[in-house]
Write a protein that holds these residues in place. Structure first.
Motif, PDB file in Angstrom:
ATOM      1  N   LEU A 268     -42.781  -4.485   0.277  1.00  0.00           N
ATOM      2  CA  LEU A 268     -42.743  -5.012  -1.083  1.00  0.00           C
ATOM      3  C   LEU A 268     -41.845  -4.161  -1.963  1.00  0.00           C
ATOM      4  O   LEU A 268     -41.743  -2.945  -1.772  1.00  0.00           O
ATOM      5  CB  LEU A 268     -44.156  -5.029  -1.685  1.00  0.00           C
ATOM      6  N   PHE A 269     -41.204  -4.804  -2.929  1.00  0.00           N
ATOM      7  CA  PHE A 269     -40.447  -4.065  -3.927  1.00  0.00           C
ATOM      8  C   PHE A 269     -40.428  -4.860  -5.225  1.00  0.00           C
ATOM      9  O   PHE A 269     -40.571  -6.093  -5.220  1.00  0.00           O
ATOM     10  CB  PHE A 269     -39.012  -3.780  -3.451  1.00  0.00           C
ATOM     11  N   VAL A 270     -40.307  -4.148  -6.343  1.00  0.00           N
ATOM     12  CA  VAL A 270     -40.221  -4.807  -7.643  1.00  0.00           C
ATOM     13  C   VAL A 270     -38.746  -4.925  -7.997  1.00  0.00           C
ATOM     14  O   VAL A 270     -37.976  -3.977  -7.839  1.00  0.00           O
ATOM     15  CB  VAL A 270     -41.003  -4.031  -8.719  1.00  0.00           C
ATOM     16  N   VAL A 271     -38.354  -6.092  -8.454  1.00  0.00           N
ATOM     17  CA  VAL A 271     -36.955  -6.367  -8.758  1.00  0.00           C
ATOM     18  C   VAL A 271     -36.594  -5.803 -10.127  1.00  0.00           C
ATOM     19  O   VAL A 271     -37.275  -6.087 -11.128  1.00  0.00           O
ATOM     20  CB  VAL A 271     -36.673  -7.884  -8.713  1.00  0.00           C
ATOM     21  N   VAL A 272     -35.566  -4.998 -10.181  1.00  0.00           N
ATOM     22  CA  VAL A 272     -35.043  -4.487 -11.447  1.00  0.00           C
ATOM     23  C   VAL A 272     -34.142  -5.541 -12.092  1.00  0.00           C
ATOM     24  O   VAL A 272     -34.319  -5.906 -13.253  1.00  0.00           O
ATOM     25  CB  VAL A 272     -34.268  -3.169 -11.234  1.00  0.00           C
TER      26      VAL A 272
END
Length: 480
Positions: free
Chosen positions: A94-98
Motif C-alpha cells: 500500500l502507498f498514499v498518493v502524493v
C-alpha cells in the motif's frame, strides 16, 4: 461503548509531527483529520486487478480505478478507513498518493527531464500524505511492540509440528495490561471483531497514549527522518534510467525536507512510479508485502496469500460449502479460505508428508498467533493420493488448487498423465451440476489437452492470466 471509543473521548489531543514540527490537535481537529480524503494506491497480483477492485468496492464502498500499469489499483478513502485498507485480502503493498500526473510531458533531453524531477519535489502537496504516513507509522510501531510482547509471553515453541501448550494465566495478565493495544491489533488480524474498532485515528490515539504521556514530561529534539526514493519505471520511450530518476528526485526531496538519505534503514520510502507518460508520486505505507500474513513454514512453491484469495473469490463460495485443495503444499489456499470464509469448511490435502506437515504447522501458527487457540478455524489437513481421494462421490462443492508446473515439483512429462487423472478424480468428488473448480497452472498446453478429454464432466467458463515469479500462468475456472 468499546474501550477504543472511550479512550478516544478521553484523549482530546495528540502530537502529530509534520515536517518535523510538533502540532497540537484538538478534538475538533481530530474530527476534521478523520474526514480527510486521500488516494491510496495498492499493488495486487498481476491479472487479479479486477478482483481487487471488486473487494475495495465491496468492503470500503469506494470507487476503484485500475491502473494502466498492470498490478496496481487506486481508490479514495477517508482517513478513518485506513485500518480497513490494511484488512484487504487481495493487496500486496500500500502507498498514499502524493500527486498523479496522467499525461506527464517529458522533455527531449535527459538533463531537462531530470531537472524537471528536481523542481517537482518542491511543488508537490506533501502535507496530507505525510499525515497519513505519520498515523500509519505510529500504528506499525505499536503493532511491532505488541507482537514482541506476545512472543515473550508465550512459553511454547513449535516442536515436530506440535504446538506446546501456552501458559494461559500469563497470557491473560499480558492481555489485561495491554488490552487497548490488543483491541487495535485484533482489528488487523482477526476479522471477527473488526466492528469493535471505530477508526484508525481513534486507534492511533489510544495506542499512542503512553508515548504522548511520556513526551509531555520531557522535551526532546525532533528526530531527523531517514528516507529513500524508489523508482518503478515501465516504458521504452524514456531517455533516462530508473536509478537516475530516483537519484535526482531523491536529492531534491532531501534538500526540501532536510531528511537524511539511507537506502536500507529508512523511515520514509518515497515512490516514483512511471508508466509511459503516467507519473505517480507516493509514500509507502507497508514495509513488507501483506501476502506474508498467514504462512510461517514455507515450501519450494509457496503460493502468495493474495493470489490464493483471488482464486477463492473466482469460485464465489457460499455458506456451508465444502472447499478442498487436494494439492495444498503449505496450505496457503485453505488457510486463506478459512480466515475469510469461516462459514465454509476447508480441507487441505497432499501426497507429500512434508507438505502436509508444513500445512499443519501453518494452521497451528495461525491459531496461536495471538495466544488464543480457542478461536479455532474450520480447516483440517490430511495426507492422501490426488488420484484416489478418500472422499465420497459428490461430497465436495469447490476445488481450488495450484497444480504442479513441472518445474520445481514434478515434470512436464509426468503432467501428461497427472492432469487427466486429477480432473477425473475431481469430477467424481464434486457435486453434480453445481460443483466448480479453480485451477492454477503454468503448463497450459498439457492442461488444455487434458481438459479437452474431460468436456463431458468439466466446462471452462473463464481464464485469468497471471504472473507467477516471472512465469505466465493461467487460472482456469471450471463448472460441472
Amino acid at each position: 461503548m468499546c474501550d477504543i471509543e472511550e479512550a478516544t473521548n478521553q484523549l482530546l489531543d495528540v502530537n502529530l509531527h509534520e515536517n518535523q514540527r510538533s502540532v497540537r490537535v484538538t478534538e475538533s481537529d481530530l474530527r476534521s483529520e478523520s474526514e480527510l480524503l486521500v488516494t491510496i494506491g495498492a499493488t495486487v497480483p498481476t491479472g487479479f486487478e479486477q478482483t481487487a477492485a471488486d473487494e475495495v468496492r465491496e468492503k470500503l464502498g469506494s470507487p476503484c480505478k485500475i491502473s494502466r500499469d498492470r498490478g496496481k489499483i487506486y481508490f479514495v478513502i477517508s482517513l478513518e478507513s485506513l485500518a480497513q485498507v490494511h484488512c484487504l485480502r487481495s493487496v500486496d503493498n500500500l502507498f498514499v498518493v502524493v500527486q498523479e500526473f496522467q499525461d506527464y510531458q517529458f522533455k527531449k533531453t535527459k538533463e531537462e527531464v531530470l531537472k524537471d524531477f528536481e523542481d517537482l519535489a518542491g511543488k508537490l502537496p506533501w502535507s496530507n500524505p505525510l499525515k497519513v504516513w505519520k498515523i500509519n507509522d505510529s500504528f506499525k510501531k505499536k503493532k511491532a511492540k505488541r507482537k514482541k510482547i506476545n512472543q515473550n509471553s508465550s512459553k511454547g515453541k513449535i516442536n515436530n509440528g506440535q504446538e506446546v501448550k501456552i501458559d494461559q494465566r500469563n497470557d491473560k495478565k499480558d492481555f489485561t495490561s495491554h488490552a487497548l493495544d490488543s483491541h487495535i491489533l485484533d482489528y488487523y488480524e482477526n476479522p471477527a471483531i473488526r466492528e469493535e474498532v471505530s477508526t484508525l485515528v481513534g486507534d492511533d490515539l489510544a495506542s499512542c497514549k503512553d508515548e504522548t504521556d511520556e513526551s509531555s514530561k520531557e522535551e526532546t529534539e525532533p528526530q531527523v527522518l531517514k528516507f529513500r526514493v524508489t523508482c518503478n519505471r515501465a516504458g521504452d520511450k524514456h531517455c533516462f534510467t530508473s536509478n537516475e530518476a530516483a537519484r535526482d528526485f531523491g536529492g531534491a526531496v532531501q534538500d526540501y525536507f532536510k531528511w537524511k538519505a539511507d537506502m536500507t534503514n529508512f523511515d520514509v520510502e518515497v515512490l516514483l512510479n512511471i508508466h509511459d507518460n503516467e507519473v505517480i508520486v507516493g509514500i509507502a505505507l507497508t514495509e513488507e508485502s501483506l501476502h506474508r500474513r498467514n504462512i510461517t513454514h514455507f515450501g519450494p512453491t509457496t503460493l502468495r496469500s493474495t493470489l490464493a484469495y483471488g482464486m477463492l473469490r473466482l469460485c464465489d463460495p457460499l455458506p456451508y460449502d465444502i472447499i478442498v485443495d487436494p494439492m495444498c503444499g503449505t496450505g496457503a489456499i485453505p488457510i486463506e479460505g478459512a480466515t475469510e470464509w469461516s462459514d465454509c469448511f476447508h480441507i487441505a490435502g497432499d501426497n507429500n508428508p512434508l507438505a502436509v506437515n508444513r500445512a499443519a504447522n501453518n494452521i497451528a501458527s495461525l491459531l496461536t498467533k495471538k495466544g488464543k487457540p480457542s478461536w479455532g478455524l474450520p480447516i483440517d489437513a490430511v495426507q492422501w493420493d490426488i488420484c484416489n481421494l478418500p472422499l465420497r462421490t459428490g461430497s465436495v462443492d469447490i476445488i481450488v488448487t495450484d497444480l504442479p508446473f513441472g518445474k520445481r515439483i514434478g515434470s512436464k512429462k509426468r503432467n501428461w498423465n497427472l492432469y487427466p487423472a486429477c480432473l477425473r478424480e475431481m469430477s467424481r468428488v464434486c457435486t453434480p451440476t453445481t460443483g466448480r473448480a479453480v485451477l492454477l497452472t503454468q503448463d497450459t498446453k498439457c492442461f488444455t489437452k487434458a481438459l479437452s478429454g474431460m468436456r463431458h464432466v468439466w466446462r471452462k467458463v473463464d481464464t485469468v492470466w497471471v504472473n507467477i515469479g516471472g512465469l505466465r500462468a493461467a487460472v482456469y475456472v471450471l463448472l460441472q
